[in-house]
Design a protein around this motif. Structure first.
Motif, PDB file in Angstrom:
ATOM      1  N   LEU A 126       8.620  58.904  29.278  1.00  0.00           N
ATOM      2  CA  LEU A 126       9.671  58.805  28.264  1.00  0.00           C
ATOM      3  C   LEU A 126       9.204  59.360  26.925  1.00  0.00           C
ATOM      4  O   LEU A 126       8.056  59.174  26.526  1.00  0.00           O
ATOM      5  CB  LEU A 126      10.110  57.348  28.114  1.00  0.00           C
ATOM      6  CG  LEU A 126      10.874  56.779  29.311  1.00  0.00           C
ATOM      7  CD1 LEU A 126      11.032  55.277  29.175  1.00  0.00           C
ATOM      8  CD2 LEU A 126      12.236  57.453  29.458  1.00  0.00           C
ATOM      9  N   GLN A 127      10.114  60.050  26.242  1.00  0.00           N
ATOM     10  CA  GLN A 127       9.791  60.716  24.983  1.00  0.00           C
ATOM     11  C   GLN A 127      10.758  60.265  23.888  1.00  0.00           C
ATOM     12  O   GLN A 127      11.971  60.332  24.067  1.00  0.00           O
ATOM     13  CB  GLN A 127       9.893  62.242  25.161  1.00  0.00           C
ATOM     14  CG  GLN A 127       9.048  62.783  26.290  1.00  0.00           C
ATOM     15  CD  GLN A 127       9.460  64.167  26.735  1.00  0.00           C
ATOM     16  OE1 GLN A 127      10.447  64.731  26.263  1.00  0.00           O
ATOM     17  NE2 GLN A 127       8.697  64.735  27.655  1.00  0.00           N
ATOM     18  N   PRO A 128      10.245  59.812  22.745  1.00  0.00           N
ATOM     19  CA  PRO A 128      11.131  59.478  21.624  1.00  0.00           C
ATOM     20  C   PRO A 128      11.760  60.751  21.065  1.00  0.00           C
ATOM     21  O   PRO A 128      11.094  61.787  20.957  1.00  0.00           O
ATOM     22  CB  PRO A 128      10.187  58.835  20.595  1.00  0.00           C
ATOM     23  CG  PRO A 128       8.925  58.534  21.332  1.00  0.00           C
ATOM     24  CD  PRO A 128       8.836  59.537  22.427  1.00  0.00           C
ATOM     25  N   SER A 153      14.056  61.014  29.184  1.00  0.00           N
ATOM     26  CA  SER A 153      13.187  61.543  30.223  1.00  0.00           C
ATOM     27  C   SER A 153      12.980  63.031  29.938  1.00  0.00           C
ATOM     28  O   SER A 153      13.741  63.634  29.171  1.00  0.00           O
ATOM     29  CB  SER A 153      13.846  61.369  31.594  1.00  0.00           C
ATOM     30  OG  SER A 153      15.011  62.181  31.680  1.00  0.00           O
ATOM     31  N   PRO A 154      11.963  63.659  30.524  1.00  0.00           N
ATOM     32  CA  PRO A 154      11.734  65.087  30.256  1.00  0.00           C
ATOM     33  C   PRO A 154      12.944  65.966  30.543  1.00  0.00           C
ATOM     34  O   PRO A 154      13.287  66.852  29.747  1.00  0.00           O
ATOM     35  CB  PRO A 154      10.559  65.426  31.184  1.00  0.00           C
ATOM     36  CG  PRO A 154       9.812  64.137  31.309  1.00  0.00           C
ATOM     37  CD  PRO A 154      10.879  63.074  31.334  1.00  0.00           C
ATOM     38  N   SER A 155      13.627  65.725  31.670  1.00  0.00           N
ATOM     39  CA  SER A 155      14.791  66.560  32.004  1.00  0.00           C
ATOM     40  C   SER A 155      15.947  66.309  31.040  1.00  0.00           C
ATOM     41  O   SER A 155      16.664  67.238  30.659  1.00  0.00           O
ATOM     42  CB  SER A 155      15.236  66.313  33.443  1.00  0.00           C
ATOM     43  OG  SER A 155      15.527  64.951  33.651  1.00  0.00           O
ATOM     44  N   ALA A 156      16.135  65.062  30.613  1.00  0.00           N
ATOM     45  CA  ALA A 156      17.189  64.751  29.646  1.00  0.00           C
ATOM     46  C   ALA A 156      16.886  65.398  28.305  1.00  0.00           C
ATOM     47  O   ALA A 156      17.790  65.877  27.613  1.00  0.00           O
ATOM     48  CB  ALA A 156      17.331  63.243  29.488  1.00  0.00           C
ATOM     49  N   ASN A 157      15.610  65.421  27.937  1.00  0.00           N
ATOM     50  CA  ASN A 157      15.216  66.034  26.672  1.00  0.00           C
ATOM     51  C   ASN A 157      15.509  67.524  26.696  1.00  0.00           C
ATOM     52  O   ASN A 157      16.010  68.096  25.712  1.00  0.00           O
ATOM     53  CB  ASN A 157      13.720  65.789  26.420  1.00  0.00           C
ATOM     54  CG  ASN A 157      13.395  65.708  24.946  1.00  0.00           C
ATOM     55  OD1 ASN A 157      14.121  66.216  24.112  1.00  0.00           O
ATOM     56  ND2 ASN A 157      12.294  65.070  24.624  1.00  0.00           N
TER      57      ASN A 157
END
Length: 241
Positions: A126-128, A153-157
């Motif tokens: 998970l990434q802020p 998530s990386p793909s959502a980002n």
């Protein structure tokens, strides 16, 4: 390109692949454009520039014409001495630690969940991220205020970055537009990247993969997309419940 010795040493020390690409392109051409990044396989130019800035390397954003004559963004090295004297580097050097504190605060509030996909992910993935893109809203006064950030998530980002960069508001930079956008506030939105749309993101994991494969098989049998078939199932459910 005349670069101070200490600045050159700083540039040479960069190992981050995406940041390395930006720096090498700038050293070769004098700038690195969004077109250069795309050709190099990096679709999210602002994030690539942020990678460089978070390594305490000043960048300036300029505008140039691309190969088809369209105006696009590009990045060049900023003033190293001015950056040092204005304490910009001290601010960026602390961003990594701040990001970790923010991530802990976001997990405490939302759990280990992607705010776009609504799915549980391992904490390490998970990434802020700013709810309103940094390029439009900048940083809030309180960088630990979880109201202004989300976990992705990386793909959502990647999904969000692409959508924001291709939104009509990317140039207008009206924060009010972002306030009602799916990619900033999926909990209550009225549009998706300035388009009148609604969206459901479904992630199939582990045992659910079999369900996905069955839906895909049925969609292929009817020669329609899996999205069209899913809508058809929902319409059937609505009419027969």
């Amino acid at each position: 390109m005349n670069i101070p010795k200490d600045f050159k040493e700083k540039l040479d020390s960069v190992t981050n692949k995406r940041a390395r690409f930006v720096i090498d392109t700038i050293l070769e051409k004098g700038y690195c454009s969004t077109e250069d990044l795309r050709n190099g396989g990096y679709e999210h130019a602002p994030r690539a520039a942020r990678d460089v800035r978070e390594l305490e390397i000043p960048l300036e954003t300029i505008h140039i014409k691309n190969s088809s004559g369209k105006t696009i963004a590009a990045y060049k090295l900023g003033n190293w001495e001015q950056a040092k004297n204005s304490n910009i580097l001290a601010k960026t050097s602390g961003r990594t630690q701040l990001s970790e504190k923010l991530k802990i605060a976001l997990i405490a509030r939302y759990g280990c969940k992607c705010n776009l996909y609504g799915e549980i992910y391992p904490e390490r993935l998970l990434q802020p991220d700013h709810r309103i893109p940094y390029e439009i809203g900048g940083d809030p006064d309180d960088m630990l205020n979880t109201d202004y950030f989300m976990l992705l998530s990386p793909s959502a980002n990647r999904d969000k970055s692409w959508a924001c960069e291709h939104c009509s508001n990317w140039k207008v930079k009206n924060k009010n537009v972002c306030q009602s956008c799916y990619y900033a506030f999926p909990e209550h939105y009225t549009h998706i990247a300035d388009a009148v749309e609604r969206k459901i993101d479904l992630i199939f994991k582990e045992d659910e993969i079999n369900l996905y494969e069955e839906i895909l098989k049925q969609a292929n049998t009817e020669n329609i997309s899996i999205q069209q078939f899913t809508k058809r199932m929902l319409e059937y459910y609505k009419n027969h419940r």
